[in-house]
Design a protein around this motif. Structure first.
Motif, PDB file in Angstrom:
ATOM      1  N   PHE A  18     -11.946  -1.603   3.971  1.00  0.00           N
ATOM      2  CA  PHE A  18     -10.536  -1.699   3.610  1.00  0.00           C
ATOM      3  C   PHE A  18      -9.773  -0.901   4.658  1.00  0.00           C
ATOM      4  N   THR A  19      -9.195  -1.599   5.630  1.00  0.00           N
ATOM      5  CA  THR A  19      -8.587  -0.946   6.787  1.00  0.00           C
ATOM      6  C   THR A  19      -7.190  -1.489   7.061  1.00  0.00           C
ATOM      7  N   ALA A  23      -4.972  -4.191   4.898  1.00  0.00           N
ATOM      8  CA  ALA A  23      -4.321  -3.397   3.847  1.00  0.00           C
ATOM      9  C   ALA A  23      -3.031  -4.033   3.328  1.00  0.00           C
ATOM     10  N   ARG A  27      -2.268  -5.516  -0.535  1.00  0.00           N
ATOM     11  CA  ARG A  27      -1.138  -5.108  -1.381  1.00  0.00           C
ATOM     12  C   ARG A  27      -0.329  -6.318  -1.816  1.00  0.00           C
ATOM     13  N   ILE A  50     -12.605   3.175   4.067  1.00  0.00           N
ATOM     14  CA  ILE A  50     -11.180   3.109   3.763  1.00  0.00           C
ATOM     15  C   ILE A  50     -10.466   3.981   4.794  1.00  0.00           C
ATOM     16  N   SER A  54      -4.805   1.983   4.455  1.00  0.00           N
ATOM     17  CA  SER A  54      -5.184   1.407   3.160  1.00  0.00           C
ATOM     18  C   SER A  54      -4.738   2.300   2.011  1.00  0.00           C
ATOM     19  N   GLU A  57      -1.098   1.809   1.512  1.00  0.00           N
ATOM     20  CA  GLU A  57      -0.780   0.552   0.827  1.00  0.00           C
ATOM     21  C   GLU A  57      -1.095   0.640  -0.666  1.00  0.00           C
TER      22      GLU A  57
END
Length: 101
Positions: A18-19, A23, A27, A50, A54, A57
């Motif tokens: 999750f980058t 991100a 969202r 992460i 992220s 967001e």
């Protein structure tokens, strides 16, 4: 690992990395979900990575749900790969089972 979102046992599982690359899209995905439902649970326990973008967001999503009186819960923060990456103050205090309403 590639990023994926799945829905299992009433939770949205975030898996992989999750980058900043995904991100904003994540969202916006959940903002669309909140057009048809009043609550959601994000599970972070299956994430491999992460980054700051992220986390930012997720904070924006929490603010979005709070302003609209929606419930967003976040679980899985005990994931050792997330250790030290998630803020534990402000909107992220008591992140496990956080109710943003």
């Amino acid at each position: 690992m590639a990023f994926a979102i799945s829905f299992e046992n009433g939770k949205f599982w975030l898996r992989g990395n999750f980058t900043a690359n995904n991100a904003t899209l994540v969202r916006k995905h959940f903002e669309l979900i909140f057009q048809t439902q009043n609550e959601a649970i994000l599970h972070l326990g299956a994430l491999d990575k992460i980054d700051t973008a992220s986390v930012f967001e997720i904070q924006k999503l929490l603010k979005f749900t709070n302003q609209r009186h929606l419930n967003l819960s976040i679980t899985g923060t005990e994931n050792p790969k997330l250790k030290g990456k998630l803020p534990l103050n402000g909107m992220f205090f008591n992140l496990d089972y956080l109710q943003s309403a």
